[in-house]
Design a protein around this motif. Structure first.
Motif, mmCIF file in Angstrom:
data_model
loop_
_atom_site.group_PDB
_atom_site.id
_atom_site.type_symbol
_atom_site.label_atom_id
_atom_site.label_comp_id
_atom_site.label_asym_id
_atom_site.label_seq_id
_atom_site.Cartn_x
_atom_site.Cartn_y
_atom_site.Cartn_z
ATOM 1 N N LYS A 1 48.817 44.602 21.445
ATOM 2 C CA LYS A 1 49.477 43.387 21.895
ATOM 3 C C LYS A 1 48.481 42.590 22.719
ATOM 4 N N THR A 2 48.559 41.283 22.618
ATOM 5 C CA THR A 2 47.718 40.431 23.455
ATOM 6 C C THR A 2 48.538 39.976 24.647
ATOM 7 N N HIS A 3 48.216 40.532 25.795
ATOM 8 C CA HIS A 3 48.998 40.307 27.016
ATOM 9 C C HIS A 3 48.220 39.483 28.035
ATOM 10 N N THR A 4 46.956 39.222 27.756
ATOM 11 C CA THR A 4 46.139 38.464 28.701
ATOM 12 C C THR A 4 46.692 37.055 28.863
ATOM 13 N N ARG B 1 49.758 51.591 28.404
ATOM 14 C CA ARG B 1 49.857 50.531 27.405
ATOM 15 C C ARG B 1 48.943 49.363 27.750
ATOM 16 N N ASN B 2 48.790 49.042 29.034
ATOM 17 C CA ASN B 2 47.930 47.937 29.433
ATOM 18 C C ASN B 2 46.456 48.274 29.282
ATOM 19 N N LEU B 3 46.102 49.500 29.593
ATOM 20 C CA LEU B 3 44.695 49.888 29.582
ATOM 21 C C LEU B 3 44.183 50.237 28.183
ATOM 22 N N ASP B 4 45.077 50.706 27.314
ATOM 23 C CA ASP B 4 44.627 51.219 26.015
ATOM 24 C C ASP B 4 45.199 50.486 24.805
ATOM 25 N N HIS B 5 46.338 49.823 24.958
ATOM 26 C CA HIS B 5 47.031 49.299 23.783
ATOM 27 C C HIS B 5 47.307 47.801 23.855
ATOM 28 N N ARG B 6 46.726 47.129 24.818
ATOM 29 C CA ARG B 6 46.898 45.685 24.938
ATOM 30 C C ARG B 6 45.553 45.034 25.225
ATOM 31 N N VAL B 7 45.452 43.775 24.845
ATOM 32 C CA VAL B 7 44.291 42.989 25.251
ATOM 33 C C VAL B 7 44.635 42.360 26.592
ATOM 34 N N GLU B 8 43.895 42.734 27.616
ATOM 35 C CA GLU B 8 44.137 42.283 28.990
ATOM 36 C C GLU B 8 42.829 41.774 29.578
ATOM 37 N N ALA B 9 42.946 40.936 30.599
ATOM 38 C CA ALA B 9 41.757 40.451 31.296
ATOM 39 C C ALA B 9 42.012 40.438 32.799
ATOM 40 N N VAL B 10 41.096 41.031 33.529
ATOM 41 C CA VAL B 10 41.116 41.030 34.992
ATOM 42 C C VAL B 10 39.790 40.456 35.466
ATOM 43 N N THR B 11 39.851 39.521 36.401
ATOM 44 C CA THR B 11 38.639 38.846 36.854
ATOM 45 C C THR B 11 38.296 39.212 38.286
ATOM 46 N N PRO B 12 37.010 39.348 38.601
ATOM 47 C CA PRO B 12 36.631 39.472 40.009
ATOM 48 C C PRO B 12 36.836 38.135 40.709
ATOM 49 N N VAL B 13 37.083 38.186 41.993
ATOM 50 C CA VAL B 13 37.198 36.987 42.822
ATOM 51 C C VAL B 13 36.060 37.049 43.834
ATOM 52 N N ASP B 14 35.105 36.126 43.707
ATOM 53 C CA ASP B 14 33.891 36.184 44.513
ATOM 54 C C ASP B 14 33.885 35.203 45.671
ATOM 55 N N ASP B 15 34.616 34.120 45.576
ATOM 56 C CA ASP B 15 34.596 33.092 46.610
ATOM 57 C C ASP B 15 35.161 33.644 47.919
ATOM 58 N N PRO B 16 34.429 33.542 49.043
ATOM 59 C CA PRO B 16 34.895 34.114 50.320
ATOM 60 C C PRO B 16 36.239 33.571 50.775
ATOM 61 N N ASP B 17 36.491 32.276 50.599
ATOM 62 C CA ASP B 17 37.770 31.708 51.016
ATOM 63 C C ASP B 17 38.915 32.273 50.189
ATOM 64 N N LEU B 18 38.680 32.461 48.900
ATOM 65 C CA LEU B 18 39.728 33.007 48.048
ATOM 66 C C LEU B 18 39.966 34.479 48.338
ATOM 67 N N ARG B 19 38.899 35.191 48.646
ATOM 68 C CA ARG B 19 39.063 36.596 49.049
ATOM 69 C C ARG B 19 39.903 36.702 50.323
ATOM 70 N N GLU B 20 39.657 35.787 51.249
ATOM 71 C CA GLU B 20 40.430 35.785 52.486
ATOM 72 C C GLU B 20 41.915 35.555 52.191
ATOM 73 N N GLN B 21 42.207 34.695 51.223
ATOM 74 C CA GLN B 21 43.603 34.461 50.855
ATOM 75 C C GLN B 21 44.229 35.716 50.242
ATOM 76 N N LEU B 22 43.491 36.404 49.377
ATOM 77 C CA LEU B 22 44.011 37.634 48.788
ATOM 78 C C LEU B 22 44.204 38.712 49.852
ATOM 79 N N ARG B 23 43.248 38.808 50.766
ATOM 80 C CA ARG B 23 43.382 39.763 51.878
ATOM 81 C C ARG B 23 44.646 39.485 52.668
#
Length: 736
Positions: A451-454, A643-665
């Protein structure tokens, strides 16, 4: 890939992680989540009409659970499958425990409505009355309404020697009636379907008194079936299996295969019968026999069998009975001219993204003013060469689809991946496929075996210095309606490496194979499992070497046994682990010597928590000057499920921007400090809800609404005021 029995990297004294005692059952864990959903209807702190909404949501969720999960288990039982899952239960054992666990949950829902919600509504001037409680004048008015507006829509279906047993559709509400044609004759069964195109709550008086449609019909069966004796009646409802499978590995035409699945689902086997508690035993036996149901699959219920339609009460203009309204706000980075106007050119918007990455947080930030505007600009900007998008679910009147059509009409190259196997959205997605193809857009329907779940989109734009790539990687669907009620994150970026990775992913949808190398993205099923495993093991190595080691992961579900085993090993190495898991969690926290350092939380609030965030401390606090070791953040579409790791097309991205990391934190720590809507998991899989006590109430979603509102008022271009305190002095991620 490692499994729970892989002990090469741990001491010989490590507990045997293949032991079923270390794994909770997936299905029972999901039912624990539904118990938390039902609690919102029981909780007196929840506004009354919101409690009604949660009653309906519980019904909807359990309907899907029986259709998908119980249906799948019945298929396994019928196929003779006896292999146990990682927690040691066979399909039949799981099926039996589910039925045992859900029965008291349904009873609790009924008691909540009859003993608490219905009287509270009446006290607030909103009555749901029985037909016997109507005045003579009201009865006359209801009889007139029945004759004029309901009777013509009804079709009695008899079951007797001249008529076969009627087909009963999935989740339809029905009245079963025993009727006698002449004195002394045996009664025969007739089924009457409650029409879905008539209001379930029939207004008796304007906006204050209502009668359930099934009660109205039962009271007037003499008009529907004249000249017979109505011996007995009961309301009932069946649930059918949705786990209808089609061999898509060999299907030459995927569209035809999906159409066949939709048709087969209508006639699938029954997995549950809900019926009035006082239904005649003969009717219960008849329905069981005709539907081939086990006695344990019959649920006798006192009161309404379907609470979904009661949520229409939330549309009443009663602000005293609801939460304060919330309207998503524009992101400050897009606020100048932020109306989703298709005539806007994209230069300013794309310049904004090129200057710095943008973190979107729905439903706090407007979907229309951010994602929709991104696609609007791309469709109309003369410098845009191509647009590519992956659609898993979208609204029935999707403006996202319309903008892709506009782009094609404007001469852009447009490619769309529409996942036809998105369960319960197959028919909707088939319609969009046809509409897209009518406009000459290249559509990929899915991939064999996956399945394409991305949730991704890519814009290719010609600029002065060459071709630029603008990417959107998100945790939620391109669905304007769910974006108002689901908590999701999205990253808009001009990062070249991420864009090139998306080019590779989209080429897979239309090409022969998926590349196994990516620059930045974690892509399932090729690199994601290995990379997450490496990140968890790296934290364990840091802990063994005495460096800061911490994992904080927020997701919908933690089900994959291999990942659970890796987290156990990391905990045994001393890694501090916080898991914010909305729903299913197989891992048991707090097991001595195995998961002492693991805490598991779940948040249930007015919005559905749907975002995925992954934090790895990497041996260094945020303030550590060692640039070779800095904390890492990721977001994307995948849960830690097999199912997500083996049976679907998924995409996870790193977040590098310091301001955005602060928001996620900040987001993660707001959850950690929630004392109102956060639940803490116990080792046995049960949960305890936190309470404020003498402290001020801190509910995650309320805090984040305040933080976004504050950023909007201050014109803070980050879109989230991270100075808004989650709890003074208690922001742990990245602190020394």
């Amino acid at each position: 890939m490692t499994g729970p029995d892989d002990t090469d990297t741990v001491p010989e004294s490590t507990p045997d992680l293949s032991d079923p005692e270390f794994y909770l059952n997936r299905e029972l864990s999901h039912l624990e989540f539904q118990r938390r959903v039902l609690h919102e209807a029981l909780d007196e702190r929840t506004p009354l009409l919101e409690r009604v909404r949660f009653l309906g949501l519980f019904t909807k969720n359990l309907d899907e659970f029986f259709m998908k999960r119980v249906g799948g288990l019945k298929q396994q039982i019928d196929a003779g499958v006896t292999d146990p899952t990682v927690d040691g239960r066979t399909p039949r054992e799981q099926w039996a425990e589910i039925l045992q666990m859900t029965r008291p949950l349904f009873d609790r829902q009924t008691d909540c409505y009859r003993e608490t919600i219905r009287p509270a509504l009446a006290a607030a001037g909103i009555e749901i009355v029985d037909h016997d409680d109507l005045t003579a004048a009201e009865r006359d008015r209801m009889r007139d309404y029945f004759e004029e507006s309901v009777l013509p829509t009804l079709t009695p279906l008899a079951f007797d020697p001249a008529h076969p047993f009627p087909f009963i559709s999935n989740l339809s509400l029905s009245i079963g009636a025993y009727v006698r044609h002449e004195s002394g004759a045996d009664p025969t069964f007739t089924r009457v379907k409650i029409p879905q195109n008539r209001p379930r709550l029939v207004p008796v008086t304007d906006g204050t008194r209502y009668l359930l449609l099934e009660d109205l019909i039962c009271a007037h069966l003499d008009l529907l079936m004249p000249n017979v004796e109505i011996v007995d009646t009961a309301t009932f409802r069946i649930t059918r299996n949705a786990e209808v499978r089609n061999d898509q590995e060999v299907a030459e035409d995927l569209i035809k295969a999906i159409e066949k699945v939709i048709e087969q689902r209508r006639f699938a086997t029954a997995v549950r019968l809900e019926i009035d508690a006082d239904a005649p035993p003969a009717m219960v036996d008849l329905l069981r026999e005709q539907l081939d149901l086990d006695p344990e699959e019959v649920f006798h219920r006192s009161g309404p069998l379907d609470y979904r339609d009661l949520t229409t009460l939330t549309d009443l203009n009663r602000p005293d009975l609801t939460r304060d309204s919330w309207s998503p706000l524009p992101h400050p980075r897009f606020e100048d001219g932020a109306s989703a106007d298709a005539s806007l050119t994209g230069s300013d918007l794309f310049d904004t993204i090129a200057a710095d990455d943008v973190l979107l947080h729905h439903p706090y930030h407007s979907f229309e003013g951010t994602v929709q505007r991104f696609l609007d600009a791309a469709a109309n900007d003369p410098d845009v060469l191509a647009i590519k998008a992956a659609i898993y679910r979208t609204a029935s009147d999707s403006q996202v689809i319309q903008r892709l059509i506009d782009a094609a009409d404007n001469g852009k190259q447009v490619a769309v991946m529409v996942e036809l196997k998105a369960r319960f959205d197959e028919r909707n997605n088939l319609q969009w496929v046809r509409k897209l193809e009518e406009h000459g857009i290249h559509v990929a329907y899915g991939t064999v075996g996956l399945k394409t779940h991305t949730k991704t989109a890519l814009v290719v734009r010609e600029e002065d210095d060459g071709v630029s790539l603008y990417s959107h990687i998100a945790t939620g669907n391109y669905h304007s309606e769910t974006a108002k009620g689901y908590v999701d994150l999205g990253l808009l970026t001009a990062d070249r490496d991420i864009g090139q990775d998306l080019v590779t992913v989209f080429n897979f949808f239309t090409g022969p194979s998926l590349d196994e190398e990516f620059r930045k993205l974690l892509v399932a099923p090729v690199t994601m499992r290995e990379r997450f495993t490496d990140l968890i093991r790296r934290e364990a190595d840091h802990a063994r070497d005495g460096r800061p080691a911490r994992i904080v992961a927020k997701m919908n579900a933690l089900e994959d046994p291999d990942i659970v085993a890796e987290l156990y090993r990391a905990s045994m190495a001393g890694v501090d682990i916080d898991l914010i898991v909305r729903d299913i969690c197989r891992l048991r926290p707090g097991i001595e010597g195995v998961s002492d350092t693991v805490d598991v939380y779940s948040v249930v609030g007015r919005f559905l928590e749907h975002s995925r965030i992954f934090y790895f401390e990497n041996g260094a606090r945020a303030s550590d000057p060692d640039a070779d070791r800095s904390p890492e953040y990721y977001l994307g579409s995948a849960d830690w499920m097999t199912r997500n790791l083996d049976h679907r097309v998924e995409a996870v991205t790193p977040v590098d921007d310091p301001d955005l990391r602060e928001q996620l934190r900040f987001i993660l720590e707001v959850v950690r400090n929630d004392n109102r809507t956060c639940w803490t998991m116990n080792a046995d899989g049960s949960y305890d809800q936190r309470t404020p006590g003498d402290e001020p109430s801190r509910a995650t979603q309320s805090v984040l609404m305040d933080a976004v509102r504050a950023a909007h008022d201050r014109d803070d271009d980050r879109g989230l005021d991270t100075e808004h305190p989650a709890s003074p002095g208690d922001l742990l991620i990245g602190d020394d």
